[in-house]
Design a protein around this motif. Structure first.
Motif, mmCIF file in Angstrom:
data_model
loop_
_atom_site.group_PDB
_atom_site.id
_atom_site.type_symbol
_atom_site.label_atom_id
_atom_site.label_comp_id
_atom_site.label_asym_id
_atom_site.label_seq_id
_atom_site.Cartn_x
_atom_site.Cartn_y
_atom_site.Cartn_z
ATOM 1 N N ALA A 88 0.775 -1.271 -0.136
ATOM 2 C CA ALA A 88 -0.001 0.059 0.168
ATOM 3 C C ALA A 88 0.911 1.339 -0.010
ATOM 4 N N THR A 89 0.316 2.128 -0.714
ATOM 5 C CA THR A 89 1.145 3.547 -0.508
ATOM 6 C C THR A 89 0.548 4.523 0.453
ATOM 7 N N PRO A 90 1.309 5.244 1.094
ATOM 8 C CA PRO A 90 0.785 6.322 2.057
ATOM 9 C C PRO A 90 0.267 7.450 1.251
ATOM 10 N N ARG A 91 -0.893 8.024 1.810
ATOM 11 C CA ARG A 91 -1.636 9.022 1.107
ATOM 12 C C ARG A 91 -1.607 10.584 2.017
ATOM 13 N N ARG A 92 -1.795 10.349 3.267
ATOM 14 C CA ARG A 92 -1.807 11.665 4.100
ATOM 15 C C ARG A 92 -1.695 11.363 5.569
ATOM 16 N N VAL A 93 -1.173 11.951 6.402
ATOM 17 C CA VAL A 93 -1.279 11.846 7.877
ATOM 18 C C VAL A 93 -2.616 12.320 8.361
ATOM 19 N N VAL A 94 -3.198 11.435 9.011
ATOM 20 C CA VAL A 94 -4.626 11.525 9.586
ATOM 21 C C VAL A 94 -4.688 11.675 11.120
ATOM 22 N N ALA A 95 -3.325 11.369 11.941
ATOM 23 C CA ALA A 95 -3.571 11.476 13.253
ATOM 24 C C ALA A 95 -2.014 11.390 13.778
ATOM 25 N N VAL A 96 -1.757 12.209 14.802
ATOM 26 C CA VAL A 96 -0.712 12.208 15.335
ATOM 27 C C VAL A 96 -0.700 11.930 17.052
ATOM 28 N N ARG A 97 -0.057 10.977 17.605
ATOM 29 C CA ARG A 97 -0.130 10.942 19.143
ATOM 30 C C ARG A 97 1.112 11.089 19.670
ATOM 31 N N HIS A 98 1.270 11.905 20.534
ATOM 32 C CA HIS A 98 2.610 12.059 21.321
ATOM 33 C C HIS A 98 2.492 11.804 22.792
ATOM 34 N N ARG A 99 3.423 11.285 23.153
ATOM 35 C CA ARG A 99 3.503 11.040 24.695
ATOM 36 C C ARG A 99 4.876 11.060 25.332
ATOM 37 N N VAL A 100 4.816 11.682 26.390
ATOM 38 C CA VAL A 100 6.360 11.488 27.192
ATOM 39 C C VAL A 100 6.283 10.601 28.180
ATOM 40 N N ASP A 101 7.029 9.344 28.037
ATOM 41 C CA ASP A 101 7.189 8.387 28.984
ATOM 42 C C ASP A 101 8.584 8.440 29.582
ATOM 43 N N GLN A 102 8.570 7.338 30.771
ATOM 44 C CA GLN A 102 9.633 7.726 31.575
ATOM 45 C C GLN A 102 10.988 7.345 30.500
ATOM 46 N N GLY A 103 12.010 8.452 30.501
ATOM 47 C CA GLY A 103 13.057 8.326 29.470
ATOM 48 C C GLY A 103 12.863 8.337 28.309
ATOM 49 N N GLU A 104 11.573 8.577 27.583
ATOM 50 C CA GLU A 104 11.433 8.280 26.187
ATOM 51 C C GLU A 104 10.450 9.316 25.715
ATOM 52 N N LEU A 105 10.694 9.938 24.488
ATOM 53 C CA LEU A 105 9.610 10.805 23.898
ATOM 54 C C LEU A 105 9.026 9.947 22.727
ATOM 55 N N ASN A 106 7.883 9.713 22.865
ATOM 56 C CA ASN A 106 7.118 8.727 21.932
ATOM 57 C C ASN A 106 6.137 9.206 20.812
ATOM 58 N N THR A 107 6.424 9.236 19.582
ATOM 59 C CA THR A 107 5.493 9.841 18.733
ATOM 60 C C THR A 107 5.119 8.730 17.826
ATOM 61 N N TYR A 108 3.575 8.756 17.491
ATOM 62 C CA TYR A 108 3.052 7.795 16.527
ATOM 63 C C TYR A 108 2.193 8.392 15.596
ATOM 64 N N MET A 109 2.644 8.361 14.368
ATOM 65 C CA MET A 109 1.788 8.922 13.169
ATOM 66 C C MET A 109 0.996 8.010 12.361
ATOM 67 N N VAL A 110 -0.311 8.393 12.099
ATOM 68 C CA VAL A 110 -1.272 7.366 11.444
ATOM 69 C C VAL A 110 -1.436 8.051 10.155
ATOM 70 N N PHE A 111 -1.116 7.134 9.147
ATOM 71 C CA PHE A 111 -1.490 7.798 7.766
ATOM 72 C C PHE A 111 -2.787 6.899 7.235
ATOM 73 N N ALA A 112 -3.468 7.589 6.229
ATOM 74 C CA ALA A 112 -4.365 6.826 5.389
ATOM 75 C C ALA A 112 -3.509 6.226 4.219
ATOM 76 N N MET A 113 -3.756 5.253 3.776
ATOM 77 C CA MET A 113 -3.128 4.412 2.748
ATOM 78 C C MET A 113 -3.950 4.045 1.659
#
Length: 191
Positions: A88-113
Motif C-alpha cells: 500500500a502507499t501512504p496518502r496523508r497523515v490523519v493523526a499524530v499521538r505524542h506522549r512523554v514516557d519515562q526516559g522516552e519521547l514517543n511519537t506515533y503517526m497514522v497515515f491513510a493508505m
C-alpha cells in the motif's frame, strides 16, 4: 531518575492566548517514532491482533517503529507489507499521538493508505490475526481494539478523511538532508 522542568505552552486547552503548564523532561533518553497505516480494504479497515506489548490480544493498525535511515513512508510501507502481506502507499497523515514516557519521547503517526496489491495474511510473529473491521465493529465492542483505533478509524470510515498530504516541496539547500530523505507533510491545496 529523570529530572523535569515546568514550561508554559500556548494553545493547549483554555481560551485564546492562554497558556497551560506542561512538565517536560530535562533530558529524554531516546526518541521513538512509530507509524501506523489505515488501509481501507473491502468494506472496512485492515487491523492486526498484536502478539506483544501491553496491548497483546488487541487489534491495532499495522505498522511499527521507524528504523535509523528510514523515511516515515518507507517504514510504513515496509511494516504494512511485513505484517499483512499487502502493498500500500501512504496518502496523508490523519493523526499524530505524542506522549512523554519515562526516559522516552514517543511519537506515533497514522497515515491513510491506498491499497496496491497483495492478499491478507498474518505474519505469525508480531500478530496472529489480520482482519477487516467496519465502523459498526468499533462501536459494538471498542475494548477489542487499542484505544486510538476506534477514535481514528471510525472518522475515516465515515468519510472524514482530511489530513496532511506529502508535499512536492524539495529543499534547495542540500546541507540539511539528502533530497530523497526529505518529507514534508502539509495541508492539501484548496483547488
Amino acid at each position: 531518575m529523570t529530572r523535569t522542568r515546568d514550561v508554559w505552552v500556548r494553545g493547549l486547552g483554555g481560551g485564546e492566548g492562554e497558556a497551560r503548564r506542561a512538565t517536560m523532561p530535562s533530558r529524554a533518553h531516546r526518541n521513538v517514532i512509530g507509524v501506523g497505516g489505515i488501509l481501507e480494504y473491502g468494506d472496512g479497515i485492515v487491523l492486526v491482533r498484536l502478539n506483544y506489548s501491553r496491548h497483546k490480544g488487541l487489534f491495532m493498525f499495522p505498522g511499527g517503529k521507524v528504523e535509523p535511515g528510514e523515511t516515515l513512508q518507507g517504514a510504513l510501507v515496509r511494516e504494512v507489507e511485513e505484517e499483512t502481506g499487502l502493498v500500500a502507499t501512504p496518502r496523508r497523515v490523519v493523526a499524530v499521538r505524542h506522549r512523554v514516557d519515562q526516559g522516552e519521547l514517543n511519537t506515533y503517526m497514522v497515515f491513510a493508505m491506498r491499497y496496491v496489491r497483495g492478499e491478507l495474511r498474518s505474519d505469525g510473529c508480531e500478530n496472529d490475526v489480520v482482519g477487516v473491521f467496519g465502523a459498526d465493529d468499533f462501536r459494538a465492542d471498542p475494548d477489542r481494539f487499542v484505544g486510538v483505533v476506534p477514535a481514528v478509524a471510525t472518522r475515516i470510515l465515515e468519510g472524514n478523511s482530511a489530513g496532511l498530504g506529502l508535499s512536492t516541496y524539495v529543499p534547495k539547500d542540500d546541507s540539511s538532508s539528502p533530497k530523497n530523505d526529505f518529507e514534508l507533510f502539509s495541508i492539501p491545496t484548496l483547488d
